[in-house]
Structure formats: C-alpha cells, structure tokens
Write a protein that holds these residues in place. Structure first.
Motif, PDB file in Angstrom:
ATOM      1  N   LEU A  45      25.348  48.619  58.292  1.00  0.00           N
ATOM      2  CA  LEU A  45      24.552  49.684  58.476  1.00  0.00           C
ATOM      3  C   LEU A  45      24.001  49.956  59.787  1.00  0.00           C
ATOM      4  O   LEU A  45      22.828  48.980  59.918  1.00  0.00           O
ATOM      5  N   SER A  46      23.878  51.294  59.931  1.00  0.00           N
ATOM      6  CA  SER A  46      22.766  51.930  60.784  1.00  0.00           C
ATOM      7  C   SER A  46      22.092  53.274  60.210  1.00  0.00           C
ATOM      8  O   SER A  46      22.894  54.149  60.264  1.00  0.00           O
ATOM      9  N   LYS A  47      20.940  53.322  59.908  1.00  0.00           N
ATOM     10  CA  LYS A  47      20.081  54.202  59.304  1.00  0.00           C
ATOM     11  C   LYS A  47      19.508  54.566  60.421  1.00  0.00           C
ATOM     12  O   LYS A  47      17.912  54.074  60.829  1.00  0.00           O
ATOM     13  N   LYS A  48      19.367  56.167  61.093  1.00  0.00           N
ATOM     14  CA  LYS A  48      18.569  56.315  61.934  1.00  0.00           C
ATOM     15  C   LYS A  48      16.878  57.226  61.081  1.00  0.00           C
ATOM     16  O   LYS A  48      16.793  57.965  60.342  1.00  0.00           O
ATOM     17  N   THR A  62      30.399  57.581  60.877  1.00  0.00           N
ATOM     18  CA  THR A  62      29.765  58.867  61.583  1.00  0.00           C
ATOM     19  C   THR A  62      29.180  59.457  60.582  1.00  0.00           C
ATOM     20  O   THR A  62      30.469  60.492  60.440  1.00  0.00           O
ATOM     21  N   LYS A 119      22.605  60.397  59.104  1.00  0.00           N
ATOM     22  CA  LYS A 119      22.333  59.997  59.801  1.00  0.00           C
ATOM     23  C   LYS A 119      22.092  58.755  59.598  1.00  0.00           C
ATOM     24  O   LYS A 119      21.646  57.797  60.464  1.00  0.00           O
ATOM     25  N   LEU A 120      22.968  58.214  59.084  1.00  0.00           N
ATOM     26  CA  LEU A 120      24.032  57.009  58.982  1.00  0.00           C
ATOM     27  C   LEU A 120      25.225  56.203  60.094  1.00  0.00           C
ATOM     28  O   LEU A 120      26.378  57.517  59.791  1.00  0.00           O
ATOM     29  N   ASN A 121      25.403  54.995  60.892  1.00  0.00           N
ATOM     30  CA  ASN A 121      26.585  54.540  61.419  1.00  0.00           C
ATOM     31  C   ASN A 121      26.909  53.423  59.695  1.00  0.00           C
ATOM     32  O   ASN A 121      26.237  52.430  59.516  1.00  0.00           O
ATOM     33  N   ALA A 122      28.420  53.503  59.705  1.00  0.00           N
ATOM     34  CA  ALA A 122      28.916  52.272  59.320  1.00  0.00           C
ATOM     35  C   ALA A 122      30.040  51.726  59.737  1.00  0.00           C
ATOM     36  O   ALA A 122      30.942  52.200  60.457  1.00  0.00           O
ATOM     37  N   ASN A 159      18.833  49.215  60.850  1.00  0.00           N
ATOM     38  CA  ASN A 159      20.136  48.565  60.065  1.00  0.00           C
ATOM     39  C   ASN A 159      20.025  47.146  59.445  1.00  0.00           C
ATOM     40  O   ASN A 159      19.481  45.913  58.527  1.00  0.00           O
TER      41      ASN A 159
END
Length: 493
Positions: free
Chosen positions: A257-260, A226, A231-234, A268
């Motif tokens: 990958l998930s970028k807010k 995180t 604001k990125l989750n991998a 995503n």
C-alpha cells in the motif's frame, strides 16, 4: 479559464459586473467573489451571474460552490456549450477527470476537429489511468490532427503505456558461501485502467557449487489498483513457490500500500509472504518469511529525498528479525547530463533467536578437540544478525548521455558498523556433561553496496538493461549480474 461577458440589462447589472472585473484586474479576488456572490443570490435566474460567480469561486479555491454555480448556469441555459466546456476545464484542473471527460466528450461533438478539445478529452482518461479508453480515443482522432506535436507525443505515450509488456531477464549471483545462482525470469504486464493493471511473474532459480545442484520455482500473479480520490495505490499478488529437493511448496503473495500524504511524501505499508533462497542451507531446507513493514518516504521536497522504515520478518521456524532504518540524500549537484547526490544511512537489525549451529555433532567435536579448539558453525537455513548497527555514507550519480542512454551509479559504505558475532565452545552442564555452548563477541566490519545500472532504449518497443551489484555483509560477499530485455507489444490500430 474562459471568461463571460455580461449582457447588460440595466446600469445596476453593468455596475456589478464592471466592479468585479476591476477588482479582478487588481488581484482582489476575494472582494470580487463576495460582490458576485451577493449579486448572484439576488438574481438566481441570471445565467451570466451564475457563470461568472462560478469562475471567481474557482479562483478563490471554493470548489464546492464553484461546482454548484457551474451546474446552476448549465441548468439555466442547457444549450450553451461554452459554459459546459469551461466547467469541464475547471473539473480537469481540479483533478476531477472522470466528470470532466463526460463534458469534454459532449463538446467534442460540437467541435470535432478542435485540437484543444481532443487534448483535454484524451488527457481526462489518461490522467484517470483509464488507458484503454484513452487509447481507443487516440485511435479515433481525425487524421488532420496527427500533425500536432503535442497530440502526437501524447498519442505515442498512451499507446506505449497501454502496450502489453513482456520482460525477460537472466540474473547470475556468485557469492563466497560458496553459492552460485542462475535466475531466468519472465514478467508480462498490461495496464487497462485504475483498477485493472495486471502482471504475471515466473522465475526459476538454479543453485550450484562443488557439491550442490538444486533448483526452485516461483509463480505469481497480481494486480495494481489506483484510487485517485483516496490518493492510494495498492498492489495485490498471490502465487506459489516450490523447492523440489525438500519436496515442499507453499502459497505466497502480499499486499503493498502507498498513501500520498502531501506532494512528495507517502506512507507505505507491506504485508507479504515470500520464499527465502539467499543462504546455502535455504537451498535445501524450505524457508518462508512473512514480512510486515511500514515506511515514510520523501521523494521531492526541494529535491530532497529520504526514507524512514520499520520491518519485521517472521520465519516458518517461529523466529523473527526486526529492522529499523532511515536514509536521506541531498539535492542534486550538477547538470541535466550528469548529477550526483550524497547522503547518510543508518540501519539497526536484531534477531529474536540466533541460529548459528555447529557443523559437527557433539561426539565429533569432542573427538576432534585434541587437534583444534575451533568449533566450526553455519547459519541454519538463514542469516540471523544480532544487535547489528550500521552507519553508512551514500553516493548516487546519474548520467543521461542521450535520450536513449542512461547510466545510474550508486554506492553505500559502512564507515561505522558492528554486530554480535557468535562463536561456539565446549561447556559442561550441572551433570558434568559436555555440550556445545554459544556466546557472542562484538566485532566491527565494513559492509558495502555498489550498483551500476545501464539502460538503453534500442527502439520505441525494445529496452535493454544491464545491471551489476556488489554486496558485502557481515555474513558473505556477493556479485550479481543481470540482463533484462523488455518488449512492448503496441497496438496502434
């Protein structure tokens, strides 16, 4: 935010501070800010001016100058713990949890039994996903604070998240290919902080029907990252899959990958390699699929939710399937106990090459052609939809029967769906030689998916999940049953 009182040195100072307070009481924050900025520039050594201007800068969302002015005030009076605490709360409210935690820890030494300070200190680690430090701090709390309801709830929540999670599940799939699959699975995971959130998964697939008995194994390890500022989750994983009957194995894994983008909206992306064990032939022939996809998801814009996605699967025979889809669900209708959403979905899928093949050789087909004109076929290794388009109606229902029992029901029905269904026939080439040819006919069908999830919180440490899924496509119909137990190994010492 805490407020400061000017120490009046002369009428001019009193007038500047009093005017600023009057403007603030009238919600004229911008004017108050301009007034105090001007005053502070002319009086750079005035501690109270720097502190008050820092506060008003924050209220005007000028975070850069607010931080500079707070740091200026702290340098002017390094013994003043109140301004450090006020600055820490500003950093916390602005999402700068790491910087805030340093100041909260310093102030906690001064106010060792202050409930608010402990709450801020623990939350600054918790919200920064540093669960290990948050859990350690929870265990250092003075016993006099254990009776505080908010601290008690926060303490239990952090210890639960910091627990070692052990999940055991058994799945059973019965479809009309025909194929039965038994899937025991083990998953172990633990979150430490933003960059160390590991998991291990192992599954064993047991395939069977009247003539088949086989299995496959899959092992995978991964870690979730995180990156708060981005604001990125991998999610990164690597593992192996084995199909003993084919005497083959391969490395698998992926990157998710998930970028807010803004609140409730995320972009995503997926890049992965996974085994394909969903068709009858794939249980005998080793099939791998490389997936690349991108999606824009909306989860909470005035309770509206939706998704737009494009995905491409490439298989190890150099064939590929492309899919584009979107769906949306309405805001909830109902109460906190029971609510429903309705929606619509569209999906389009197409294969580069169709792999529908005759079950018999050309000689066997010619020999049997006198008794039947139907040439039976099978999808070699995996299903290949041709020009498939589906319009579906969606429905979801959530029932929260108690704090420990929840039921989620969902379904989709394809009210308008069609695809190019392949069929085989005998044909002659230019040399008058017979061969098995293929063509397609447009057919309508009604795909459907119905799901029921029952979740039971048996104890704080033990959860039970029961799941049923009915799945109908143009190729086959399947029923899936799943029992899942998740145990949290919580360390409270």
């Amino acid at each position: 935010m805490a407020s400061s009182k000017a120490v009046a040195q002369n009428n001019k100072i009193l007038t500047a501070f009093e005017k600023a307070d009057l403007l603030i009481s009238e919600n004229k924050f911008e004017e108050a800010y301009q007034l105090m900025r001007s005053y502070q520039k002319w009086n750079p050594k005035d501690f109270n001016a720097a502190w008050k201007t820092a506060q008003i800068a924050y209220w005007n969302k000028d975070m850069t100058n607010s931080k500079l002015l707070y740091e200026t005030a702290i340098k002017l009076d390094e013994t003043n713990n109140a301004v450090k605490y006020d600055y820490a709360k500003m950093l916390f409210e602005n999402g700068n949890y790491k910087e805030a935690s340093i100041l909260f820890n310093q102030y906690r030494k001064v106010e060792s039994e202050n409930t608010e300070v402990w709450l801020y200190s623990i939350k600054s680690y918790y919200y920064n996903n540093d669960l290990s430090k948050a859990a350690d701090l929870v265990k250092q709390m003075p016993e006099t604070l254990y009776s505080n309801a908010e601290l008690k709830t926060l303490r239990n929540e952090i210890l639960d998240y910091n627990a070692l999670n052990i999940g055991v599940s058994v799945g059973y799939i019965d479809d009309n290919q025909p194929l039965e699959t038994l899937i025991p699975k083990l998953r172990i995971s633990k979150m430490h902080n933003s960059y160390f959130n590991w998991y291990f998964e192992g599954s064993f697939n047991k395939f069977s029907n009247d003539t088949l008995s086989g299995n496959s194994q899959t092992l995978k390890i991964g870690n979730k990252f995180t990156f708060n500022k981005l604001k990125l989750n991998a999610d990164v994983s690597i593992g192996t899959t084995m199909l003993p009957v084919a005497e083959k194995s391969a490395v698998i894994g992926g990157l998710l990958l998930s970028k807010k983008i803004v609140k409730g909206v995320a972009l995503n992306a997926e890049f992965s390699r996974n085994p394909y064990y969903y068709s009858l032939p794939s249980t005998l022939n080793f099939v791998l699929q490389d997936n690349a996809g991108i999606a824009l998801s909306i989860t909470d814009i005035k309770k509206f939710s939706g998704n737009i996605q494009y995905q491409k699967q490439r298989f190890n025979d150099d064939n590929s399937i492309s899919a584009a889809s979107f769906w949306f669900l309405s805001p909830s209708i109902g109460t906190k106990t029971i609510n429903a959403k309705i929606g619509y979905a569209f999906e389009s899928m197409d294969s580069e090459k169709d792999n529908f093949t005759s079950l018999k050789s050309i000689d066997e087909v010619i020999q049997d052609f006198g008794t039947t004109t139907t040439i039976e076929g099978i999808y070699r290794s995996y299903f290949t939809p041709q020009n498939q388009k589906i319009h579906s109606a969606l429905l979801t229902v959530q029932l929260k029967l108690s704090s420990k029992v929840a039921i989620n029901l969902s379904g989709s029905y394809g009210f308008n769906a069609k695809w190019e269904n392949p069929y085989l026939f005998l044909n002659e080439d230019s040399s008058n030689q017979l061969f098995i040819d293929k063509s397609f006919v447009t057919e309508k069908f009604n795909p459907a998916t119905y799901k029921a999830d029952f979740n039971f919180v048996l104890t704080r440490k033990l959860n039970l999940g029961l799941n049923y899924n009915y799945f109908k496509t143009a190729f086959y119909t399947a029923n899936t049953f799943l029992v899942n137990l998740n145990y949290k190994l919580i360390s409270e010492k």
